[in-house]
Design an enzyme around this catalytic site. Sequence first.
Site, PDB file in Angstrom:
ATOM      1  N   CYS A  30     -18.925   2.691   9.103  1.00 39.60           N
ATOM      2  CA  CYS A  30     -18.266   1.833   9.862  1.00 39.60           C
ATOM      3  C   CYS A  30     -16.840   2.784  10.114  1.00 39.60           C
ATOM      4  CB  CYS A  30     -17.873   0.537   9.580  1.00 39.60           C
ATOM      5  SG  CYS A  30     -16.849  -0.451  10.622  1.00 39.60           S
ATOM      6  N   CYS A  68       0.659  -0.059  10.158  1.00 39.60           N
ATOM      7  CA  CYS A  68       0.317  -1.165   9.188  1.00 39.60           C
ATOM      8  C   CYS A  68       1.223  -1.851   8.631  1.00 39.60           C
ATOM      9  CB  CYS A  68      -0.562  -0.230   8.201  1.00 39.60           C
ATOM     10  SG  CYS A  68      -1.285  -1.424   7.226  1.00 39.60           S
ATOM     11  N   CYS A 105       0.714  -1.118   0.087  1.00 39.54           N
ATOM     12  CA  CYS A 105      -0.065  -0.057  -0.078  1.00 39.54           C
ATOM     13  C   CYS A 105       0.819   1.281   0.146  1.00 39.54           C
ATOM     14  CB  CYS A 105      -0.951   0.061   1.144  1.00 39.54           C
ATOM     15  SG  CYS A 105      -2.126   1.433   1.308  1.00 39.54           S
ATOM     16  N   ARG A 152     -17.412  -2.560  17.844  1.00 35.00           N
ATOM     17  CA  ARG A 152     -16.580  -3.631  17.898  1.00 35.00           C
ATOM     18  C   ARG A 152     -15.325  -3.727  18.531  1.00 35.00           C
ATOM     19  NH1 ARG A 152     -17.107  -3.554  12.433  1.00 35.00           N
ATOM     20  NH2 ARG A 152     -19.071  -4.221  12.560  1.00 35.00           N
ATOM     21  N   CYS A 192       0.781   4.662   7.119  1.00 33.66           N
ATOM     22  CA  CYS A 192       0.137   4.508   8.253  1.00 33.66           C
ATOM     23  C   CYS A 192       1.207   3.982   9.214  1.00 33.66           C
ATOM     24  CB  CYS A 192      -1.183   3.822   8.157  1.00 33.66           C
ATOM     25  SG  CYS A 192      -2.134   4.514   6.839  1.00 33.66           S
TER      26      CYS A 192
HETATM   27  N1  SAM Z   1      -6.457   0.582   3.206  1.00 32.24           N
HETATM   28  C1  SAM Z   1      -7.866   0.943   3.877  1.00 32.24           C
HETATM   29  C2  SAM Z   1      -7.835   1.851   4.633  1.00 32.24           C
HETATM   30  O1  SAM Z   1      -6.790   2.047   5.584  1.00 32.24           O
HETATM   31  O2  SAM Z   1      -8.910   2.370   4.860  1.00 32.24           O
HETATM   32  C3  SAM Z   1      -8.363  -0.471   4.455  1.00 32.24           C
HETATM   33  C4  SAM Z   1      -7.493  -1.374   5.445  1.00 32.24           C
HETATM   34  S1  SAM Z   1      -6.966  -0.654   6.858  1.00 32.24           S
HETATM   35  C5  SAM Z   1      -5.642  -1.901   7.262  1.00 32.24           C
HETATM   36  C6  SAM Z   1      -8.313  -0.846   7.973  1.00 32.24           C
HETATM   37  C7  SAM Z   1      -7.688  -0.357   9.557  1.00 32.24           C
HETATM   38  O3  SAM Z   1      -7.343  -1.516   9.956  1.00 32.24           O
HETATM   39  C8  SAM Z   1      -7.158   0.779   9.648  1.00 32.24           C
HETATM   40  O4  SAM Z   1      -7.586   1.909   9.525  1.00 32.24           O
HETATM   41  C9  SAM Z   1      -6.552   0.521  11.117  1.00 32.24           C
HETATM   42  O5  SAM Z   1      -7.493   1.334  11.948  1.00 32.24           O
HETATM   43  C10 SAM Z   1      -6.640  -0.827  11.082  1.00 32.24           C
HETATM   44  N2  SAM Z   1      -5.298  -1.341  11.577  1.00 32.24           N
HETATM   45  C11 SAM Z   1      -4.242  -1.747  10.755  1.00 32.24           C
HETATM   46  N3  SAM Z   1      -2.970  -1.963  11.046  1.00 32.24           N
HETATM   47  C12 SAM Z   1      -3.564  -2.237  12.460  1.00 32.24           C
HETATM   48  C13 SAM Z   1      -2.689  -2.801  13.537  1.00 32.24           C
HETATM   49  N4  SAM Z   1      -1.414  -3.114  13.583  1.00 32.24           N
HETATM   50  N5  SAM Z   1      -3.147  -2.700  14.733  1.00 32.24           N
HETATM   51  C14 SAM Z   1      -4.514  -2.315  15.146  1.00 32.24           C
HETATM   52  N6  SAM Z   1      -5.372  -1.815  13.985  1.00 32.24           N
HETATM   53  C15 SAM Z   1      -4.755  -1.745  12.845  1.00 32.24           C
HETATM   54 FE1  SF4 Z   2      -2.731   1.307   3.594  1.00 28.73          FE
HETATM   55 FE2  SF4 Z   2      -2.590   0.050   5.760  1.00 28.73          FE
HETATM   56 FE3  SF4 Z   2      -2.945   2.647   5.520  1.00 28.73          FE
HETATM   57 FE4  SF4 Z   2      -4.804   1.128   4.813  1.00 28.73          FE
HETATM   58  S1  SF4 Z   2      -4.115   1.234   7.003  1.00 28.73           S
HETATM   59  S2  SF4 Z   2      -4.176   2.745   3.775  1.00 28.73           S
HETATM   60  S3  SF4 Z   2      -3.816  -0.640   3.920  1.00 28.73           S
HETATM   61  S4  SF4 Z   2      -1.015   1.436   4.976  1.00 28.73           S
END
Ligand code: SAM
Ligand code: SF4
Length: 330
Positions: A194, A65, A58, A266, A62
């Site tokens: 959500c 992530c 991606c 949730r 973030c």
């Molecule tokens: N890429 C899309 C986005 O960011 O909207 C969808 C997938 S993203 C992985 C969805 C959510 O997962 C993120 O907004 C974050 O809140 C949560 N998330 C991702 N990695 C995480 C982690 N290591 N611990 C807890 N929550 C996490």
């Molecule tokens: Fe990409 Fe992860 Fe950020 Fe979603 S949370 S936009 S998958 S880097």
Amino acid sequence: MNENRLSPRHDWTLEQARELYEQALPELLFQSQAIHREFHDPCEVQVCSLLSIKTGGCAEDCAYCPQSAHYETGVEREPLMAVDQVLDAAKDASENGASRFCMGAAWREVSDGEDFEKVLQMVEGVRELGMEACCTLGMITPQQASRLADAGLSAYNHNLDTGPGFYDKIITTRTYQDRLETIRNVREAGITVCSGGIIGMGEAIADRLEMLCVLAGLEPHPESVPINALMAIEGTPLEQQEPIDAIEMVRTIACARILMPRSMVRLSAGRVDMTTEAQALCFLAGANSIFAGETLLTAANPSENEDEKLLASLGMRPARGSATPVNNES
Ligand code: SAM
Ligand code: SF4
Ligand code: DTB
């Protein structure tokens, strides 16, 4: 209970939220439970299944992530899954008792084209199985939201992640305002929202509460509010972050319940590191939904078997059929 306390409010201030959060735990839980019981069956939990339909690589940065291309986390970049494969997974999830199927893609935003057309087919297929269908695909335009609505999408997940003041310590490649705009596009297309966030990223309590106040300021409130505990993933900038204290998670959930009485709250990522007692307290505080299945998107989650045991030991049960309020404020 007086009427005022039960009607949805959109004007919560940080000070008011802080007063709630800082109460003695028995007071806070008494309040959140009373509100919870007005709108929800306290013994029911919505069980959602989660599938990563497009993993890794991606463009966003973030800091939490594992799927960001900016960090070396060992998550391999994969193309979008085939429609049939996704629908097979949805069928399995339904047979295992899930009532909502959430499809996540590691995209910054949705691009029109072949992949988006496939996602639309996935949504149609999941709806035909009689489940709620949810997607989380990054930012979407009003036109894309309206096509997802036409395909029958029940909900779109797009998290605020944290409060506006802490946000730029976590993500620099898109703004808080961008997120609010996607949420608005989703709402205007008639798809339920959500939206929630993550705690334990090093933010202050005020940042968490500000996030809840922003969510509660949305009219109507998001139908679902995922509260994730940070899973500190090796290779991400947050890899050294200490695990969040379970009672802080409980307090955050109780506040989310009080601020957004009708929403599904949730208990999301991080359950694998929580004791059954801590999870039970989260349910008592007002959480009424979980993700089931061994893997979230890429990270670990308790097995279906463990969750069945957990719910059985608490005398709780999975909700059957659609659990999400259709109009969150009527
Ligand atoms: N890429 C899309 C986005 O960011 O909207 C969808 C997938 S993203 C992985 C969805 C959510 O997962 C993120 O907004 C974050 O809140 C949560 N998330 C991702 N990695 C995480 C982690 N290591 N611990 C807890 N929550 C996490
Ligand atoms: Fe990409 Fe992860 Fe950020 Fe979603 S949370 S936009 S998958 S880097
Ligand atoms: C949400 O708030 N939590 C889920 C879902 N929405 C998409 C995702 C949690 C992801 C945890 C890290 C991973 O599995 O990669």
